[in-house]
Design an enzyme around this catalytic site. Sequence first.
Site, mmCIF file in Angstrom:
data_model
loop_
_atom_site.group_PDB
_atom_site.id
_atom_site.type_symbol
_atom_site.label_atom_id
_atom_site.label_comp_id
_atom_site.label_asym_id
_atom_site.label_seq_id
_atom_site.Cartn_x
_atom_site.Cartn_y
_atom_site.Cartn_z
ATOM 1 N N HIS A 187 0.817 -1.222 0.000
ATOM 2 C CA HIS A 187 0.000 0.000 0.000
ATOM 3 C C HIS A 187 0.852 1.275 0.000
ATOM 4 C CE1 HIS A 187 0.322 -0.132 4.536
ATOM 5 N NE2 HIS A 187 0.385 1.166 4.365
ATOM 6 N N SER A 206 4.599 2.929 7.673
ATOM 7 C CA SER A 206 4.257 1.728 6.910
ATOM 8 C C SER A 206 5.423 1.281 6.037
ATOM 9 C CB SER A 206 3.041 1.983 6.023
ATOM 10 O OG SER A 206 1.874 2.117 6.791
ATOM 11 N N ASP A 216 0.095 -7.622 1.340
ATOM 12 C CA ASP A 216 0.501 -6.228 1.520
ATOM 13 C C ASP A 216 2.013 -6.068 1.629
ATOM 14 O OD1 ASP A 216 0.171 -3.501 1.658
ATOM 15 O OD2 ASP A 216 -0.294 -3.453 3.797
#
Length: 370
Positions: A123, A226, A153
């Site tokens: 992402h 992230s 992911d």
Amino acid sequence: MKKLCKMYIVVFIVFSLISNVVFAQSIKVTPKVIDGKLYVDLDSLKDFFGFDYVKFQDGVIIQKKDLSVSEVIDKVNKSVVAIIGDSKKIKAEDFYYSKIPAGLTHGSGVVIDKNGLILTNNHVVEDMKQPYVIFYDAKAYKATVLYRNKDIDLAILKVNRTNLNPIEIENPKNIKVGQEVLAIGTPLFLGWQNSVTKGIISGLNRPVDESYTFLQTDAAINPGNSGGPLVNMQGKLVGINTLGIEYFQGINFAIPAENILYFLDHYKKFGKIRRCYLGLEFEDSWLSIVGLPSTLGLKIIDVKEDSPLKGFVQENDILVSIDNYSVNSIAEYNQLLMRYLPGDKVKLKIKRNGKIIEKEVVLKEYPENK
């Protein structure tokens, strides 16, 4: 004479090890000879070599000693990167409060190979027009996305830089609840690159969504973190920081080392994840949805036309186990199928009207992967 030679050999080995590990440093020890064998007191070596030990009835278990926070940071910092690029979705005229100019998006990543391979979240890069990787020394490199997978992911990037410092991935068997961890990355804006937060591993195998299970930590994970590493106190990668629960503190999640190794292994061997497929759609039990322990299995709500179980299973059947591994949530089901490859045979236990029926079936490959 033989005993004396043996003593010299052991002493030589001990001091060879010392010289190989610490080069110019040295340590003085007083060995003892018992039944012709040379023994050295562990207490005199443990601080020098950086280990601890636990005594038990038949001997000792030697454990590598944890590093300090600053030592871990020194060890890992050169492996951590920031990733930035223009977003495909955010328009330059859109306004939102941020220190990043509108139209730009960023995240974090970690070096996994000395020749320029970077691991991050899918992402982070899926909506970037062109990602750039910024290293600890502020040098930026244009990156190519080699492979990314939305379900797990994770994504692999490649930059044209060598002699990098790849991070070491921890053996999943060594990851335990309560261990101290550090989250490193670039939260909020690039001026805070390689920020560090500290916490513990709060839980394992958390079914946050219906994809796979996650590692839970109370180390702060904010927007921009992230894709960055969650490391233990030996500086080994235990997870990729992925998400936090908005409006709540201390509840954050990382993709665990087990899933990272699965992703990297499949990419190395096949160039992609070869995800297994039974062609079934499930519904989590209410116990699983609210997070209570469940032994209810998985309710089958649809059987696809290309399912290898077409004509055998029915809607409202319950999948109880695969090869005697119980299955009680969709995330647990997906996690279990990671053990197999398409073409492998598995034995299923299905409950129908209170009775257990068994079926051996060959796993297919997930259609989107073909």
